[in-house]
Design a protein around this motif. Sequence first.
Motif, PDB file in Angstrom:
ATOM      1  N   GLN A  18       0.805  -1.207   0.000  1.00  0.00           N
ATOM      2  CA  GLN A  18       0.000   0.000   0.000  1.00  0.00           C
ATOM      3  C   GLN A  18       0.839   1.257   0.000  1.00  0.00           C
ATOM      4  OE1 GLN A  18      -3.259   0.071  -0.420  1.00  0.00           O
ATOM      5  NE2 GLN A  18      -3.279  -2.162  -0.547  1.00  0.00           N
ATOM      6  N   ASP A  19       2.103   1.120   0.402  1.00  0.00           N
ATOM      7  CA  ASP A  19       2.947   2.316   0.401  1.00  0.00           C
ATOM      8  C   ASP A  19       3.330   2.735  -1.009  1.00  0.00           C
ATOM      9  OD1 ASP A  19       2.811   2.313   3.120  1.00  0.00           O
ATOM     10  OD2 ASP A  19       4.692   1.159   3.362  1.00  0.00           O
ATOM     11  N   GLU A  20       3.164   1.807  -1.970  1.00  0.00           N
ATOM     12  CA  GLU A  20       3.586   2.106  -3.340  1.00  0.00           C
ATOM     13  C   GLU A  20       2.404   2.365  -4.273  1.00  0.00           C
ATOM     14  OE1 GLU A  20       5.985  -1.031  -4.705  1.00  0.00           O
ATOM     15  OE2 GLU A  20       7.570  -0.714  -3.213  1.00  0.00           O
ATOM     16  N   VAL A  21       1.193   2.346  -3.750  1.00  0.00           N
ATOM     17  CA  VAL A  21       0.009   2.547  -4.591  1.00  0.00           C
ATOM     18  C   VAL A  21      -0.628   3.880  -4.217  1.00  0.00           C
ATOM     19  CG1 VAL A  21      -2.243   1.660  -5.246  1.00  0.00           C
ATOM     20  CG2 VAL A  21      -0.346   0.095  -4.829  1.00  0.00           C
ATOM     21  N   THR A  22      -0.883   4.706  -5.201  1.00  0.00           N
ATOM     22  CA  THR A  22      -1.546   5.990  -4.990  1.00  0.00           C
ATOM     23  C   THR A  22      -3.024   5.830  -5.301  1.00  0.00           C
ATOM     24  OG1 THR A  22       0.469   7.149  -5.613  1.00  0.00           O
ATOM     25  CG2 THR A  22      -1.595   8.411  -5.664  1.00  0.00           C
ATOM     26  N   ILE A  23      -3.880   6.211  -4.354  1.00  0.00           N
ATOM     27  CA  ILE A  23      -5.326   6.109  -4.525  1.00  0.00           C
ATOM     28  C   ILE A  23      -5.843   7.474  -4.963  1.00  0.00           C
ATOM     29  CG2 ILE A  23      -7.513   5.558  -3.434  1.00  0.00           C
ATOM     30  CD1 ILE A  23      -5.619   3.192  -3.752  1.00  0.00           C
ATOM     31  N   TYR A  24      -6.440   7.527  -6.155  1.00  0.00           N
ATOM     32  CA  TYR A  24      -7.020   8.769  -6.655  1.00  0.00           C
ATOM     33  C   TYR A  24      -8.484   8.807  -6.235  1.00  0.00           C
ATOM     34  CZ  TYR A  24      -2.802   9.203  -9.401  1.00  0.00           C
ATOM     35  OH  TYR A  24      -1.480   9.310  -9.785  1.00  0.00           O
ATOM     36  N   SER A  25      -8.835   9.859  -5.523  1.00  0.00           N
ATOM     37  CA  SER A  25     -10.172   9.906  -4.940  1.00  0.00           C
ATOM     38  C   SER A  25     -11.236  10.336  -5.930  1.00  0.00           C
ATOM     39  CB  SER A  25     -10.184  10.858  -3.731  1.00  0.00           C
ATOM     40  OG  SER A  25      -9.805  12.164  -4.142  1.00  0.00           O
ATOM     41  N   LEU A  26     -10.883  11.062  -6.971  1.00  0.00           N
ATOM     42  CA  LEU A  26     -11.887  11.621  -7.875  1.00  0.00           C
ATOM     43  C   LEU A  26     -11.553  11.283  -9.321  1.00  0.00           C
ATOM     44  CD1 LEU A  26     -12.191  15.196  -6.294  1.00  0.00           C
ATOM     45  CD2 LEU A  26     -13.732  13.264  -5.960  1.00  0.00           C
ATOM     46  N   GLY A  27     -12.623  11.036 -10.091  1.00  0.00           N
ATOM     47  CA  GLY A  27     -12.471  10.837 -11.529  1.00  0.00           C
ATOM     48  C   GLY A  27     -11.842   9.530 -11.933  1.00  0.00           C
ATOM     49  N   ASP A  28     -11.735   8.547 -11.060  1.00  0.00           N
ATOM     50  CA  ASP A  28     -11.126   7.277 -11.435  1.00  0.00           C
ATOM     51  C   ASP A  28     -12.194   6.312 -11.950  1.00  0.00           C
ATOM     52  OD1 ASP A  28     -12.389   7.186  -9.042  1.00  0.00           O
ATOM     53  OD2 ASP A  28     -10.854   6.002  -8.002  1.00  0.00           O
ATOM     54  N   LEU A  29     -12.828   6.673 -13.061  1.00  0.00           N
ATOM     55  CA  LEU A  29     -13.869   5.881 -13.690  1.00  0.00           C
ATOM     56  C   LEU A  29     -13.409   5.417 -15.063  1.00  0.00           C
ATOM     57  CD1 LEU A  29     -16.989   8.122 -12.865  1.00  0.00           C
ATOM     58  CD2 LEU A  29     -16.080   6.208 -11.536  1.00  0.00           C
ATOM     59  N   PHE A  30     -14.099   4.357 -15.558  1.00  0.00           N
ATOM     60  CA  PHE A  30     -13.873   3.837 -16.907  1.00  0.00           C
ATOM     61  C   PHE A  30     -12.398   3.494 -17.136  1.00  0.00           C
ATOM     62  CE2 PHE A  30     -17.001   7.497 -17.503  1.00  0.00           C
ATOM     63  CZ  PHE A  30     -18.087   6.739 -17.109  1.00  0.00           C
ATOM     64  N   LEU A  31     -11.838   2.755 -16.188  1.00  0.00           N
ATOM     65  CA  LEU A  31     -10.417   2.428 -16.292  1.00  0.00           C
ATOM     66  C   LEU A  31     -10.165   1.193 -17.143  1.00  0.00           C
ATOM     67  CD1 LEU A  31      -9.236   3.117 -12.621  1.00  0.00           C
ATOM     68  CD2 LEU A  31      -9.088   4.623 -14.629  1.00  0.00           C
ATOM     69  N   ASN A  32     -11.124   0.242 -17.171  1.00  0.00           N
ATOM     70  CA  ASN A  32     -10.885  -0.948 -17.981  1.00  0.00           C
ATOM     71  C   ASN A  32     -11.150  -0.652 -19.449  1.00  0.00           C
ATOM     72  OD1 ASN A  32     -13.730  -1.243 -18.430  1.00  0.00           O
ATOM     73  ND2 ASN A  32     -13.887  -2.123 -16.378  1.00  0.00           N
ATOM     74  N   THR A  33     -10.722  -1.550 -20.270  1.00  0.00           N
ATOM     75  CA  THR A  33     -10.762  -1.326 -21.712  1.00  0.00           C
ATOM     76  C   THR A  33     -12.184  -1.275 -22.239  1.00  0.00           C
ATOM     77  OG1 THR A  33      -8.661  -2.522 -21.879  1.00  0.00           O
ATOM     78  CG2 THR A  33      -9.904  -2.157 -23.916  1.00  0.00           C
ATOM     79  N   MET A  72     -19.840  12.195 -14.242  1.00  0.00           N
ATOM     80  CA  MET A  72     -20.434  10.940 -13.774  1.00  0.00           C
ATOM     81  C   MET A  72     -20.004  10.567 -12.355  1.00  0.00           C
ATOM     82  SD  MET A  72     -22.391  10.025 -16.177  1.00  0.00           S
ATOM     83  CE  MET A  72     -22.791   8.377 -15.616  1.00  0.00           C
ATOM     84  N   ASP A  73     -18.998  11.196 -11.815  1.00  0.00           N
ATOM     85  CA  ASP A  73     -18.529  10.851 -10.479  1.00  0.00           C
ATOM     86  C   ASP A  73     -19.379  11.582  -9.436  1.00  0.00           C
ATOM     87  OD1 ASP A  73     -17.155  10.133  -8.226  1.00  0.00           O
ATOM     88  OD2 ASP A  73     -15.175  10.549  -9.057  1.00  0.00           O
ATOM     89  N   GLU A  74     -20.093  10.830  -8.634  1.00  0.00           N
ATOM     90  CA  GLU A  74     -20.992  11.424  -7.644  1.00  0.00           C
ATOM     91  C   GLU A  74     -20.247  12.048  -6.477  1.00  0.00           C
ATOM     92  OE1 GLU A  74     -23.677   8.449  -6.409  1.00  0.00           O
ATOM     93  OE2 GLU A  74     -24.705   8.279  -8.349  1.00  0.00           O
ATOM     94  N   ARG A  75     -18.948  11.812  -6.367  1.00  0.00           N
ATOM     95  CA  ARG A  75     -18.196  12.368  -5.262  1.00  0.00           C
ATOM     96  C   ARG A  75     -17.877  13.845  -5.465  1.00  0.00           C
ATOM     97  NH1 ARG A  75     -13.601   7.898  -5.370  1.00  0.00           N
ATOM     98  NH2 ARG A  75     -14.003   8.284  -7.592  1.00  0.00           N
ATOM     99  N   TYR A  76     -17.974  14.293  -6.697  1.00  0.00           N
ATOM    100  CA  TYR A  76     -17.783  15.716  -6.953  1.00  0.00           C
ATOM    101  C   TYR A  76     -18.996  16.498  -6.441  1.00  0.00           C
ATOM    102  CZ  TYR A  76     -13.665  15.267  -9.993  1.00  0.00           C
ATOM    103  OH  TYR A  76     -12.402  15.048 -10.479  1.00  0.00           O
ATOM    104  N   PHE A  77     -18.737  17.727  -6.069  1.00  0.00           N
ATOM    105  CA  PHE A  77     -19.820  18.634  -5.701  1.00  0.00           C
ATOM    106  C   PHE A  77     -20.678  18.882  -6.933  1.00  0.00           C
ATOM    107  CE2 PHE A  77     -21.272  23.127  -5.099  1.00  0.00           C
ATOM    108  CZ  PHE A  77     -22.149  22.875  -4.055  1.00  0.00           C
TER     109      PHE A  77
END
Length: 1483
Positions: free
Chosen positions: A679-694, A781-786
Amino acid sequence: MDVDDDPALISAFTVESQRLELDFSFCPRFVKGKTTITIQPQSPKLREIHLSCRQLKPTRVHLLHRDVAFEYNDEYDYLGLDRLQTIHQHHFLRNRVGRHELQIEEELKIPIPPELKIPTRRQQNGQELMCDPFTVEIEYTLDDFRDGLHFVGTGEGDSRYPHVYTRNTIVPLFASSWFPCVDDGTTRIPFELSVRYPRTVADALAKRPVSDNRAQTYGVTKADSVLDGGHEDNDLSDEERALEMRAVCSGELTDTINDPKDPSRTTSIFRIDPITGGGILPQHVGLTIGPFQEVDLARFRAESEGDRLQDQAVRVHAFCLPGREEELANSTMMIPRVMDSFVDCYQTFRLGKSYELVFVDDLPFDTAHTMALTICSSRLLYPGNVWEPLEHTTRTLVHAVASQWIGVDVIHQDSRDYWVIAGASWFMTEFYLRDLFGRNDHRFRQKMAMEQLLRLDVRRPSLHELGRLIHVDPGAEEFLHLKSLAVLSILHNRLVRTSGKNGVDRCLYRLLLNRAGGSLNNGAISTDGFLSLCEKVGHQKLDSFFNQWVYGSGYPVFECQPSFNKKRQSVNLTIRQMQSGPTVDGVHDAALNSSDFMREAKERSRGFQPKQDMPAFVGPMTIRIHEADGTPYEHIIEINSSNVRVEIPYNTKYKRIKRNKLNKERQAQAQGGDVGGDQDEVTIYSLGDLFLNTEEAEEWRIHDWSANDERDMESEAYEYIRIDADFEWLAQININGMRSYMFISQLQQDKDVVAQAESIQWLAKKEGHGIISGFLVKTLMDERYFHGIRTMAADVLANQYIKDPEDPFLGLFHLIKAFKRLFYDSSSDMTRPNDFMNRALYKIQCAIPLAISKVKGPDGRAPPKVKQFLLDIVRHNDNRGNKFSDDYYLSTLMRGLANSLIDLVPATASSFEYFPSAEEMALRRKAIGEIDRHKRLDEWIPSHNNVFTITALDCDVRLMVNRLKPLKLSEFLFYSQPGNAENVRLKAWDCLVRLGAFYRKDSVTKYMIHELYADPSPYFRVQLLRILGVAIGKVAVGDPVTLDELRKKETTDGVFEFGNENVEAEARKDKQDRFQLEGAFKALKKELGKNEALKNAVEDALKANASSLQIVSELLDICDMFVDHVNRLIVTLKYPRYWAVERVLPRGQQLGTVPLRFYRTEKIRTKILRPLQLPAPPAVDTPAPTTAPAPILIPTTVPAPEVKVPKIALKLGFGSKKVAADGQNPAGRLGSESVPGTPVPEATAVASQEHLRNLPGPTQQSSTTLGGTATPIGTGSKASTPAPSLPSQAPSPAPPKPQDTSTPMEGVEFTETPPPPRPQPAPISVPAPATVPVPAPVPISRPASAAPTPTPPRTPIILEPKAPKLKFKTKSGASASASKVARPSPLPSQQPKEKKSKRIILRLPSDKLASLGKRKAQSDIDPRPLKRQSTEPAGMVRSHIPAAGGGETKGFVTWERKGGEKPRLMVKMKLSRSKLAKATRIT
């Protein structure tokens, strides 16, 4: 100098308390008032009491046990042009209004009579003399309600519930329009108010008698006028008419009494004074009377809060008109929580133990702040099934509560200090809303407010200077509220950053603490006092801050250029500062616009000049650098000049760690592997991390970064840089060195909504790209945004047209895809039924269709797919099962349909290059049909606030401007008529102005100006006034709809560019000149200077003298812009007309009675003649003519009394004082005496009737009586006494009465009593050759036949007082009947100047006599007729028949018979010397 010798002490006093007694009548509208003011003199030399009083009618002033006189100068008596003035004399009215605005004119002045002594007493030490207070009682009436009070529901056709309320304002001189007081904005006093009003609605609508001395209201020409007719047309039911009326007033209700004498009246008594004393300003006394329904809001307070606060808990009550209780509860449920929060954060509510809100109709503004009472507009109420009014209503009502602490309890010391009150109350509001709506909402609204402020702050005064201009224009007050809040917000951020905890909220707490402790003098705060307070709380100097943001104007523009120094491992940042001016970003933002023209013009007319050279803004600025490892590092730099260069150290050692981790995460997710691991080497992006798969990326057409972009990102030393991240500056900041991926990183990684909004704003300026569109749709599409960030992303997606032939409308695809994913039924191609429970999702559902409607192709036209998609959404809308109304949602779809139909054609394109296809024409017809259908539906099933009609009107005007719909002004004029909702009428007027109807159509111009002062609603008048200002601004700045007709004409038939170089050059120069205020003034005067319809309409409005002070002031400002001042007054006089006379002789009537009628003809006189000048009196000894015997002088010892020349309707002349040469009297003159035995020519026996004509009118009888010789008018009868001998002195004749211009028979007096004896004038010595006694005339009966008798020697006589000359022809052989005896007329009241005259008897034939009677026409300035009747009933013709009682009749014409001759007519005339000589030649 002794203080008692100070001349200012003659009017120096203070007010200790004031009591009001008001009696309200609704039908007719009338208020009878009495106020008792307790005066504390400052000196025994007090001789004058000055009070503010306007619009009232004082009837009685009582002080020191007696009634005294007073001087009253009502400003409202002069709020209009005089009858003879025109619009070119409007500057005189401006001067009068200006003197009252500056309080130069004294309104109510009560002089203390010298005999009244001020009661005094000595203090206990016996040395200093003190004055005792005394009371002044003023009784007055009020029936002209232009300002101050407003009645609703009492007018003809107004079926609303009757109620009345005060229209309190933030500026002084309001309260003096409904009760006399000291209304200077600084005098606080306690009040006691007694209000008498109708008990029920039926009693209020019943007509009541009012005293006759009150002014009458004529029609609807007066603003707020109400006809006093019955209210049979009022459709209130019996139950509604039985509703109890209630008085809600500032302060505490102490008693309510039913009138024992009149059961239909009720009296309520209020005590208006804070708990701790000190009094309030008169402008903070509020009153409402109506059938209000009460809602106790205490049920919305948590029990724990009530127990915790206990005695400090404030009772909250809300009142509204019947039928709106549910809306009231829904709109005000948060008020108890607001009160509790303010009591906790600030100080105890000092204004009372309860707080009340009353919602009324027609209030010009949203709220009016009074002590412990807020009068609110019913427009703020909304039901629980709509979302749109939530934010505005909540924010407005919270600010109303905050204004009780700062605004009513704490006031501003001077008008320039008002920014402190406005900013502090709004800061308290926003501070509470941050907890109510959340931090993201607070920050987002703060960001949007700053963007709006930067757009508006162009050529504006400073906050300190703006305080004296807030009454000039509503836009000035709105800007002051906006900027004062922003200034206190950045001050709060700076104080918190420095001290750690003490911000502006602690400063306000200290301010209110000082007020409660009494250390704040009069409860008034000044700018300097607030500065000192903030420095004490913040422990820092704030002089430079206040000099820049309070005493200065404008804002800075920062151009930032960052760069990374690899060698020194630092970030070099260069900041160049510019001032807001004519050119920023290459845009001429200083150009005038139509909405600001009137405000700038009025500010310039009041002496404001915008600053040209502004110094650089200085202060600390926070720089936040997000380095490669994702850690933000803050650095504070000092901005001390226009160019600053700083070197910021870099902290991250390994700058590619984060991006390498990101690549590993993406590869793991694409392969479906474990992204956990270390976990120390993985950065978690809190916003906009959608549609990542092909699969999802291909479905949504997400574009990824190219290899070059990846290399560039890996080479960057930091992720992004933020300048002033905490809102410590009001500035426009441009960062030039950041790439697109940096802003996208800021959008995804920064949780601050302000950072996200800045990223989207930067992306909106970029050209469309697939990568930008992909990240925007992820944000959407990200509901976490205001939700505000998501709606901004949807709006920017509409501009993502990419240069890709396979998929150019990628942004449109993403918008449609997002809408279908969120709101479509997955099993069908139709929308799901509406569900608006999630407010954030509801805003997204409204934003996406609106963004889709803005999608345009390279040709500026929307694709057919857009129009069809919006049509399907409208048709398939299903609101069944939804707890919320879809009115506003459908109005958004209607607006979107109109947007899709309007083409954005580039300027280089030709209008004939595009012909819509049949499919597009069909879509256009369907879209317009849907808009019209909802507009018609609103007439049968009204939407909330008629939002369907308002939206449809807005869509129609846009379609008409773009020539997609036929121009029909009648559609908008229909909705502008009275009877429609006020918001609909205002929208219709706005559409008419946008179409140019105000400037093009004279009828629309007159109609608009008339509605401006004749409509009874003050809210409608104020809003229409703003629309009128926009209309004037459109003409001044060159609105395309009204002033570019030449260009449109040139573009007809496709010929729009060639051969028109000169025309286009002139048009460009004219447009460039209109960018500046001076050029706009010239253009406006040129355009409107020849508009006579506008001038006449404004002149009628100013002459109506029925408008409020604000309306008159605005109209005068408009006149100053295009009407020339003319310092002359044209007086219009009518030409005099000729008069005619006509005989009215009924059949069978004898000729002796001659009824005459006089009338004014249509023939006018245009030639001016000088009045006849009387020459000097001649010598008495006039040589006798050679052809006549020597004259015989007739002596007399009795001076002739004064003769009052009667005002008669015959043509009368006045001859000169000359004696005829032949010694004959040419006609029987008034006052002449004939010698017995003198023959009279037969031809003069009867007056001629040839010149008499028939006309309708009053008849005056003229009679002829047979008898002896005549006696002068005004003397007694001489028939029985001989004439006395001539003394050595004789009286002079009475002067003729000056000619007047009265109508016929005006001033005629009839009397039957002789005049009273008057002192006789001193006799004048007249030489007489001999004294010849003249016997009294003897009546002679008519003989059977008349025989001629020898003519005795002609005897000249002395002319007696002047008498009128009669132009009269006779017929021989005519007879006359006897008439009533003529009575003398009353003598004039003043002693006339004695004049000499002689009496001469001439015998002439009738034709010769007629030739002598001719005279020139009178002067044109004398409108009297040429002939006038006698003032006596029988004054024209007389005879020798004795009158009843033994007297003798008198007149101008007499019948005489000598011997056997026929009766002759004796005509008395007055001749000049020339005519007398002519008479002697004739004889």
